[in-house]
Write an enzyme that holds these catalytic residues in place. Sequence first.
Site, PDB file in Angstrom:
ATOM      1  N   TYR A 136       2.723  -5.131   6.274  1.00 13.27           N
ATOM      2  CA  TYR A 136       4.191  -4.548   6.257  1.00 13.27           C
ATOM      3  C   TYR A 136       3.954  -3.131   5.778  1.00 13.27           C
ATOM      4  O   TYR A 136       3.597  -3.071   4.492  1.00 13.27           O
ATOM      5  CB  TYR A 136       5.053  -5.395   5.520  1.00 13.27           C
ATOM      6  CG  TYR A 136       6.329  -5.122   5.419  1.00 13.27           C
ATOM      7  CD1 TYR A 136       7.191  -3.977   5.901  1.00 13.27           C
ATOM      8  CD2 TYR A 136       7.035  -5.643   4.342  1.00 13.27           C
ATOM      9  CE1 TYR A 136       8.233  -3.707   5.794  1.00 13.27           C
ATOM     10  CE2 TYR A 136       8.411  -5.554   3.988  1.00 13.27           C
ATOM     11  CZ  TYR A 136       9.175  -4.481   4.926  1.00 13.27           C
ATOM     12  OH  TYR A 136      10.422  -4.076   4.711  1.00 13.27           O
ATOM     13  N   LYS A 164       4.242  -5.152  10.351  1.00 16.78           N
ATOM     14  CA  LYS A 164       5.739  -4.865  10.498  1.00 16.78           C
ATOM     15  C   LYS A 164       5.871  -3.343  10.225  1.00 16.78           C
ATOM     16  O   LYS A 164       5.492  -3.049   9.103  1.00 16.78           O
ATOM     17  CB  LYS A 164       6.614  -5.725   9.815  1.00 16.78           C
ATOM     18  CG  LYS A 164       7.914  -5.141   9.584  1.00 16.78           C
ATOM     19  CD  LYS A 164       8.799  -6.072   8.737  1.00 16.78           C
ATOM     20  CE  LYS A 164      10.384  -5.411   8.419  1.00 16.78           C
ATOM     21  NZ  LYS A 164      10.983  -6.235   7.319  1.00 16.78           N
TER      22      LYS A 164
END
Length: 298
Positions: A136, A164
């Site tokens: 992330y 992400k």
Amino acid sequence: MFKPTGVIPALVTPLDKNGNLMEDALRRVIDYTIAGGVHGLFILGSSGEIYGLTNEQKRRVVEITVEHTAGRVPVYCGASEITTRDCIQTAKMVEEVGGVSALSVLTPYFMTPTQSELIDHFTAIAKSTDLPIILYGNEGRTQVKIDVNTCAELSKVDNIIGIKDSSGDMTKLAEYLRVTDRDSFSVLAGRDTLIYAGLCHGGTGAIASTANIAPKLVADIYNTFVAGDYKKSLELQFKLAPLRLAVDKATFPVVLKEGLRMVGVDVGYSFAPAAEMSPESRKQLENVLKDLELYQTN
């Protein structure tokens, strides 16, 4: 290996004014988002205020979410602490509770590790658990970037299955897709205004904070795209934009919680020093939700 797809709301954590977990409110937001057609739930992220929760609260959020979701959609969970040691500790807790499909691990914040240190950090966490790992990157909040070459290197680790990207940099997102194996590594949009663009480049979906408030709208960006109705998907992306832009009208994640209250799901408050929205910003949010026909008057 598990493959994350679709629209996955980064769920808020309902809290009362004293910072206590509102367990029934968490169940309500789970039901509300699943009823809206989302494809998974992501808990203990930045939207979920993981940074302020006690270890006991984190465990309880996982327990309630897994139990109440009851397999309706996959559950994703954050293990996003500052140190490698603490990320591993959270990962082990999640694994002990069970029922979680994958972990999301944010880059460290406050400290600014080198790319080599980031590789060691994520690799150590991945080796500590049997759960799949989603990297992330949210450099706007952490000031720590995941370089394209770093992503490519980490994508070779067996249980690191995706990233992400909340940078808002479409070139970077596209490069993540170019340098990784799209059959085994997923790239998820973390900026809600770029869900359609990410799908066009080969992304597999999005972890989207606005899907707390407007789950059906956000999920349908993905659904219409995979159905081949690209025009409709783009129209829905543009329809979502004002809501995403409104999220920045107060200290994060206050707007998400106020928006949920406006659509009929009271999830309480955010940890201080985050405070309530100004009357002007609240009115703007109200108008956005009225335009989306989501605002509840009761």
